[in-house]
Design a protein around this motif. Structure first.
Motif, PDB file in Angstrom:
ATOM      1  N   LEU A  30      41.131  85.985 -26.866  1.00  0.00           N
ATOM      2  CA  LEU A  30      39.802  85.411 -26.634  1.00  0.00           C
ATOM      3  C   LEU A  30      39.875  83.905 -26.431  1.00  0.00           C
ATOM      4  CD1 LEU A  30      37.638  87.391 -29.233  1.00  0.00           C
ATOM      5  CD2 LEU A  30      37.559  87.589 -26.739  1.00  0.00           C
ATOM      6  N   ILE A  31      40.692  83.232 -27.249  1.00  0.00           N
ATOM      7  CA  ILE A  31      40.837  81.777 -27.126  1.00  0.00           C
ATOM      8  C   ILE A  31      41.470  81.418 -25.784  1.00  0.00           C
ATOM      9  CG2 ILE A  31      42.064  79.764 -28.041  1.00  0.00           C
ATOM     10  CD1 ILE A  31      41.706  80.954 -30.825  1.00  0.00           C
ATOM     11  N   ASP A  32      42.461  82.195 -25.375  1.00  0.00           N
ATOM     12  CA  ASP A  32      43.186  81.889 -24.143  1.00  0.00           C
ATOM     13  C   ASP A  32      42.376  82.210 -22.896  1.00  0.00           C
ATOM     14  OD1 ASP A  32      45.589  81.188 -22.614  1.00  0.00           O
ATOM     15  OD2 ASP A  32      45.724  83.324 -22.181  1.00  0.00           O
ATOM     16  N   LYS A  33      41.752  83.382 -22.859  1.00  0.00           N
ATOM     17  CA  LYS A  33      41.056  83.827 -21.655  1.00  0.00           C
ATOM     18  C   LYS A  33      39.585  83.431 -21.614  1.00  0.00           C
ATOM     19  CE  LYS A  33      44.026  87.816 -20.659  1.00  0.00           C
ATOM     20  NZ  LYS A  33      44.463  87.272 -19.365  1.00  0.00           N
ATOM     21  N   LYS A  34      39.050  82.953 -22.727  1.00  0.00           N
ATOM     22  CA  LYS A  34      37.645  82.530 -22.845  1.00  0.00           C
ATOM     23  C   LYS A  34      36.672  83.709 -22.841  1.00  0.00           C
ATOM     24  CE  LYS A  34      38.881  78.184 -22.594  1.00  0.00           C
ATOM     25  NZ  LYS A  34      40.305  78.358 -22.347  1.00  0.00           N
ATOM     26  N   GLN A  35      36.928  84.720 -21.989  1.00  0.00           N
ATOM     27  CA  GLN A  35      36.018  85.863 -21.915  1.00  0.00           C
ATOM     28  C   GLN A  35      36.788  87.101 -21.449  1.00  0.00           C
ATOM     29  OE1 GLN A  35      32.328  85.149 -19.774  1.00  0.00           O
ATOM     30  NE2 GLN A  35      32.187  87.294 -19.179  1.00  0.00           N
ATOM     31  N   VAL A  36      36.550  88.231 -22.100  1.00  0.00           N
ATOM     32  CA  VAL A  36      37.185  89.495 -21.725  1.00  0.00           C
ATOM     33  C   VAL A  36      36.131  90.600 -21.786  1.00  0.00           C
ATOM     34  CG1 VAL A  36      39.455  88.797 -22.566  1.00  0.00           C
ATOM     35  CG2 VAL A  36      37.868  89.971 -24.107  1.00  0.00           C
ATOM     36  N   THR A  37      36.467  91.765 -21.264  1.00  0.00           N
ATOM     37  CA  THR A  37      35.564  92.916 -21.377  1.00  0.00           C
ATOM     38  C   THR A  37      36.108  93.869 -22.448  1.00  0.00           C
ATOM     39  OG1 THR A  37      36.724  94.237 -19.713  1.00  0.00           O
ATOM     40  CG2 THR A  37      35.008  92.728 -18.934  1.00  0.00           C
ATOM     41  N   ALA A  38      35.212  94.658 -23.021  1.00  0.00           N
ATOM     42  CA  ALA A  38      35.620  95.636 -24.034  1.00  0.00           C
ATOM     43  C   ALA A  38      36.588  96.653 -23.428  1.00  0.00           C
ATOM     44  CB  ALA A  38      34.392  96.337 -24.602  1.00  0.00           C
ATOM     45  N   LYS A  39      36.382  96.983 -22.162  1.00  0.00           N
ATOM     46  CA  LYS A  39      37.262  97.951 -21.500  1.00  0.00           C
ATOM     47  C   LYS A  39      38.686  97.411 -21.395  1.00  0.00           C
ATOM     48  CE  LYS A  39      37.779 100.651 -17.263  1.00  0.00           C
ATOM     49  NZ  LYS A  39      37.234 100.946 -15.915  1.00  0.00           N
ATOM     50  N   GLU A  40      38.810  96.120 -21.013  1.00  0.00           N
ATOM     51  CA  GLU A  40      40.124  95.500 -20.893  1.00  0.00           C
ATOM     52  C   GLU A  40      40.866  95.534 -22.232  1.00  0.00           C
ATOM     53  OE1 GLU A  40      39.274  92.100 -17.441  1.00  0.00           O
ATOM     54  OE2 GLU A  40      39.069  91.602 -19.565  1.00  0.00           O
ATOM     55  N   MET A  41      40.153  95.193 -23.297  1.00  0.00           N
ATOM     56  CA  MET A  41      40.779  95.153 -24.617  1.00  0.00           C
ATOM     57  C   MET A  41      41.115  96.557 -25.122  1.00  0.00           C
ATOM     58  SD  MET A  41      41.260  92.024 -25.528  1.00  0.00           S
ATOM     59  CE  MET A  41      41.818  91.964 -23.819  1.00  0.00           C
ATOM     60  N   ALA A  42      40.259  97.516 -24.783  1.00  0.00           N
ATOM     61  CA  ALA A  42      40.529  98.897 -25.193  1.00  0.00           C
ATOM     62  C   ALA A  42      41.808  99.406 -24.548  1.00  0.00           C
ATOM     63  CB  ALA A  42      39.349  99.779 -24.826  1.00  0.00           C
ATOM     64  N   GLU A  43      41.985  99.097 -23.264  1.00  0.00           N
ATOM     65  CA  GLU A  43      43.186  99.527 -22.555  1.00  0.00           C
ATOM     66  C   GLU A  43      44.429  98.804 -23.089  1.00  0.00           C
ATOM     67  OE1 GLU A  43      42.319  98.767 -18.486  1.00  0.00           O
ATOM     68  OE2 GLU A  43      41.020 100.534 -18.247  1.00  0.00           O
TER      69      GLU A  43
END
Length: 325
Positions: A30-43
């Motif tokens: 989160l700190i590095d990318k600033k914003q992610v999606t729940a789908k990306e993190m789930a995968e």
């Protein structure tokens, strides 16, 4: 770092199926990318999106300000201030970084009214410190209308180094010749009282320093600078100032000119005499231009040692006298 998360480790592990190493990895992403999606993190973690949202809830309970962004282009984000506050940087370290960034803004070669990346970075970081960040200013341009041209030269060199592009320019050598040079630029160096470009000279097939004030018709080419920088030399090749041996000089100079001598040389001993002169000892590189600089002080300085420097200045003064007869 992340004290709240560590102290509430049992809460996190009880409320979610995540391991503590997954927790840290999730926050760092989160700190590095600033914003992610729940789908990306789930995968990435091999879990369901529902689990990701449970992890978010657990992080919030442990004091980490993560939040959801609704609508198109939304996702999961973390407070920007938290990202900076929870790095290993102290207040003093942040202040040092901000001051350095603000100083670099004047070295960007851009117009003073332009919004540079340095200014944007400084504005963002300034909100994260309480100390005065305006204590340092660096401006290498001379006190003349030509100052903007020097900044443009610096800006081209800066861009060529960052973009790894070869440069060409006309260079005025120490023996009076004008040579076309092609250089793979590596870094800009400030030493003594001058700015230099350090890079690989294709005509000399060696690393060289080039004084910025002697460069003309500078062009950044489209060719890649593919010769990598070697270990930084202890003394710059091709710069007489740094390859020449040092000698100790003793002199008598008027009180009115001692400050100007101190601008050019490091004076180790200064003793003011009653007769209005100052006895001074200083160290200087043993180069041809040394006597020329000392001669510029005219009758307001007298070299007492070494004898060869004293005699050389007397000879040069005699030649000048003959020239005007």
């Amino acid at each position: 770092m992340f004290l709240n998360m560590t102290s509430n480790r049992h809460i996190l592990c009880y409320n979610t199926s995540m391991q503590i190493d997954q927790l840290f990895e999730f926050v760092y992403i989160l700190i590095d990318k600033k914003q992610v999606t729940a789908k990306e993190m789930a995968e990435r973690f091999g879990v369901s999106t529902r689990t990701i949202y449970r992890w978010m809830e657990a992080l919030s309970l442990s004091g980490v300000p993560v939040y959801s962004l609704k609508g198109r282009g939304g996702g999961i984000a973390i407070s920007e201030k938290f990202a900076m506050d929870n790095t290993v940087l102290s207040e003093d370290e942040r202040l040092a970084i901000i001051s350095s960034v603000k100083a670099l803004e004047n070295l960007s070669g851009k117009n003073g009214a332009a919004i540079t990346p340095e200014r944007k970075a400084a504005d963002k970081l300034s909100r994260l410190v309480t100390s005065d960040t305006d204590w340092l200013e660096v401006d290498f341009a001379p006190w003349s209308p030509e100052g903007s041209e020097v900044r443009n030269l610096f800006g081209i060199l800066r861009d060529s180094i960052l973009k790894k592009r070869q440069i060409t320019f006309d260079y005025f050598t120490g023996d009076g010749r004008i040579e076309k040079r092609i250089v793979h630029p590596w870094k800009l160096v400030f030493r003594g009282q001058s700015w230099y470009l350090f890079g690989w000279c294709t005509s000399r097939k060696a690393e060289r320093f080039f004084k910025l004030t002697r460069m003309r018709n500078l062009v950044m080419t489209s060719k890649n600078a593919n010769i990598e920088r070697s270990a930084y030399p202890q003394r710059g090749a091709g710069t007489p100032e740094y390859s020449a041996p040092l000698i100790q000089i003793k002199a008598k100079i008027t009180k009115e000119k001692i400050s100007y001598l101190m601008d050019s040389f490091i004076c180790s001993q200064i003793k003011v005499q009653k007769n209005g002169f100052v006895n001074v000892t200083f160290t200087a590189p043993d180069t041809p231009w040394l006597c020329e600089i000392l001669l510029s002080f005219g009758a307001q300085i007298k070299i007492t040692s070494p004898a060869r420097v004293k005699n050389k200045i007397a000879e040069m003064a005699g030649n000048i006298s003959e020239l005007y007869k």
